[in-house]
Design an enzyme around this catalytic site. Structure first.
Site, mmCIF file in Angstrom:
data_model
loop_
_atom_site.group_PDB
_atom_site.id
_atom_site.type_symbol
_atom_site.label_atom_id
_atom_site.label_comp_id
_atom_site.label_asym_id
_atom_site.label_seq_id
_atom_site.Cartn_x
_atom_site.Cartn_y
_atom_site.Cartn_z
ATOM 1 C CG ASP A 1 10.605 -1.381 -5.139
ATOM 2 O OD1 ASP A 1 11.151 -0.401 -4.632
ATOM 3 O OD2 ASP A 1 9.435 -1.718 -4.874
ATOM 4 C CD GLU B 1 13.974 -0.323 -1.466
ATOM 5 O OE1 GLU B 1 13.670 0.677 -0.797
ATOM 6 O OE2 GLU B 1 13.137 -1.116 -1.910
#
Ligand code: GLC
Length: 568
Positions: free
Chosen positions: A231, A291
């Protein structure tokens, strides 16, 4: 009425031997070296919303385990579960308060182990979401860090004095509104948070942080996890001197002056961490998905690492930013990613992005367009990541008023920013109450379209979006050309129809996608690919109306798809 043509059609076309197409991709792909994740179809699950086994209105791990057979039948090989660790749920799990447990709302470690073992039985691997940039403000590390300036974990986060009374250390802004600094009265210093104040940034310059986080990955690898989606990797590091970001003209959706985030985003040190994380992943044969929001292909390339030693799967979000059915724009982006030297990773939607059904649909042909988009990202060279519900044609269900909003950024930014609730609604399993997701009222409401767009109804309909996905994923697993074949763009100046070949050894598959709302006629010149004349066997087609083929011309109804095998 849409008419489907499955394996039945055999079109014999002699295709004209004309000028070679421009800019064909000739780069050979070495099929022998491919790893599992290159042949896999990944499926993103937002656990709050997938399947609720204990009927409390929120999905859970047992719910996912119970639906593994559905995923298997769909053709999924790996699932990425967004954070399911203990969390105050301010950012619905992206604020982790313990990296090595499961949040009780989702179940127990035992449930997780069972998910892994049941997945293994079906050939489905489990990928976890690793929130590397920040923890929750309720994590024991942060609770200790804020207790005193000399606490053992103080330097695990980014603390600074203000510039003056009531003045944060610099002008950096939180992505989720307001300043990126929060004053903590106990120790009279500010701490840095790129996201919500409840998500303090970890200080990755501290080797103890690095070690603790690497150990987290080891812990889960040992528990059977096949990799991580990392993330928010862009924001791992901050400029040591905390230099103010330059101001840009205009304001953002929260009404703040725009800034160029050059001092708190994408610092080169990010790559050092990725290389080290990759080393640990390699020790366990695991895959790292990133990401990776990038503004150009060069930035994306960097995430693969100079020697292919960073992320195996950095997601190409520039693809999701082609927000219209534009063959030239898709062609450009596909060519860029395909030629970047790494393995492309295609997504068309996720838990932060408005669903593709709404972004591409024209309100009239939405199902046909959903199939068209499926045919695009599932036939390209690379690994697709499918967001749950895309296979049904699920649509966004945005809150109608500020009171309904659950996602804090929607509350803060209403009405310009409605938040991300709309793309996170419960999976639509049936046309029953709450779309069969739960017996209790779900945490987010299901849209009226759940009556028609749900698993049970679509399974019975051979023309449904779900049936199309299933056929397409089956095909993808069977056809070496779709898995390993070179991507060769065709008819590159066609503004309406996106066409390409996937070519592997002596197998070639032609993909033709009419992205327009009008009938289109196309002809192909395949001499440069070694075809003087060819037989075209349709493998999968979604052709509203009838398909007409003349000697060297295909007629394609609006938004139709043809995937066909070529033979000499
Ligand atoms: C990523 C996640 C998003 C989350 C944010 C902060 O962008 O995808 O949902 O809010 O990180 O963790």
């Amino acid at each position: 009425m849409f008419k489907k043509l499955w394996f039945a059609i055999l079109l014999v076309l002699s295709l004209s031997v004309a000028a070679p197409h421009a800019g064909a991709q000739r780069k050979a792909v070495d099929a022998e070296g491919h790893e599992w994740w290159q042949h896999a179809v990944f499926y993103e699950i937002y656990p709050r919303s997938f399947a609720d086994s204990n009927n409390d209105g929120v999905g859970d791990l047992k719910g996912i385990t119970e639906r593994l057979d559905y995923l298997k039948e769909l053709g999924v090989d790996a699932i990425w579960i967004t954070p399911c660790f203990p969390s105050p749920q301010v950012d619905f799990g992206y604020d982790v308060s313990d990296y090595e447990q499961i949040d009780p709302i989702y179940g127990t470690l035992g449930d997780f182990d069972r998910l892994v073992s049941e997945g293994r039985k079906r050939g489905i691997k489990i990928i976890l979401d690793f929130v590397v940039n920040h923890t929750s403000d309720q994590h024991k590390w942060f609770l200790d860090a804020k207790s005193s300036r000399t606490a053992a974990h103080r330097d695990w986060y980014v603390w600074r004095d203000g510039k003056g009374p009531n003045q944060p250390p610099n002008n950096w802004l939180s992505l989720f509104g307001l300043s990126a600094w929060k004053f903590d009265p106990t120790t009279s210093q500010y701490y840095y948070h790129y996201f919500y104040p409840e998500q303090p940034d970890l200080n990755w310059r501290n080797p103890a942080v690095e070690k603790a986080m690497f150990d987290v990955t080891r812990y889960w690898y040992k528990r059977g996890v096949a990799g991580f989606r990392l993330d928010a990797v862009d924001t791992l590091f901050e400029d040591r001197k905390l230099t103010d970001n330059p101001l840009l003209p205009g304001t953002d959706k929260f009404g703040r002056p725009k800034t160029d985030e050059k001092y708190n985003k994408k610092l080169p040190e990010v790559h050092d961490v990725l290389r080290k994380l990759r080393k640990v992943a390699d020790e366990h044969g695991a895959v790292l998905i990133g990401e990776t929001w990038t503004s150009d292909i060069n930035e994306l390339k960097e995430y693969y690492g100079e020697h292919g030693n960073e992320l195996q799967m950095p997601m190409d979000f520039m693809f999701t930013e082609v927000n219209k059915l534009s063959p030239p724009d898709f062609r450009k982006q596909i060519a860029a990613v395909d030629g970047a030297g790494g393995w492309p990773v295609y997504v068309i939607s996720n838990h932060d992005i408005v669903r593709s059904y709404n972004r591409y649909g024209d309100g009239v042909h939405n199902d046909a367009i959903a199939k068209l988009m499926a045919a695009l990202y599932l036939t390209l060279r690379g690994t697709p990541i499918l967001y749950y519900g895309e296979e049904l044609g699920m649509e966004n269900n945005d809150p109608k008023s500020k009171d309904e909003v659950k996602d804090p950024i929607g509350k803060l930014g209403w009405p310009l920013e409605k938040g991300r609730d709309g793309e996170r609604t419960p999976m639509q399993w049936s046309d029953g109450p709450n779309a069969g997701f739960s017996k209790a009222t779900p945490w987010l409401p299901v849209p009226p379209s759940a009556k028609t767009h749900n698993v049970a109804t679509e399974k019975k309909d051979p023309n449904s979006v779900l049936s199309f996905y299933r056929q397409l994923l089956a095909l993808r697993h069977q056809q070496a050309a779709l898995l390993d074949g070179k991507y060769i763009p065709l008819n590159e100046d066609d503004p309406n129809v996106l066409s390409y070949l996937r070519q592997y050894k002596d197998e070639s598959i032609l993909v033709v996608l009419n992205m327009s709302g009008t009938e289109q006629k196309v002809r192909f010149s395949l001499a440069p690919q070694g075809f003087a004349s060819v037989k075209l066997t349709a493998l999968l087609a979604d052709l509203p109306g009838s398909i007409q083929a003349s000697a060297d011309q295909l007629s394609l109804a609006p938004f139709s798809v043809l995937i066909a095998k070529l033979s000499k």
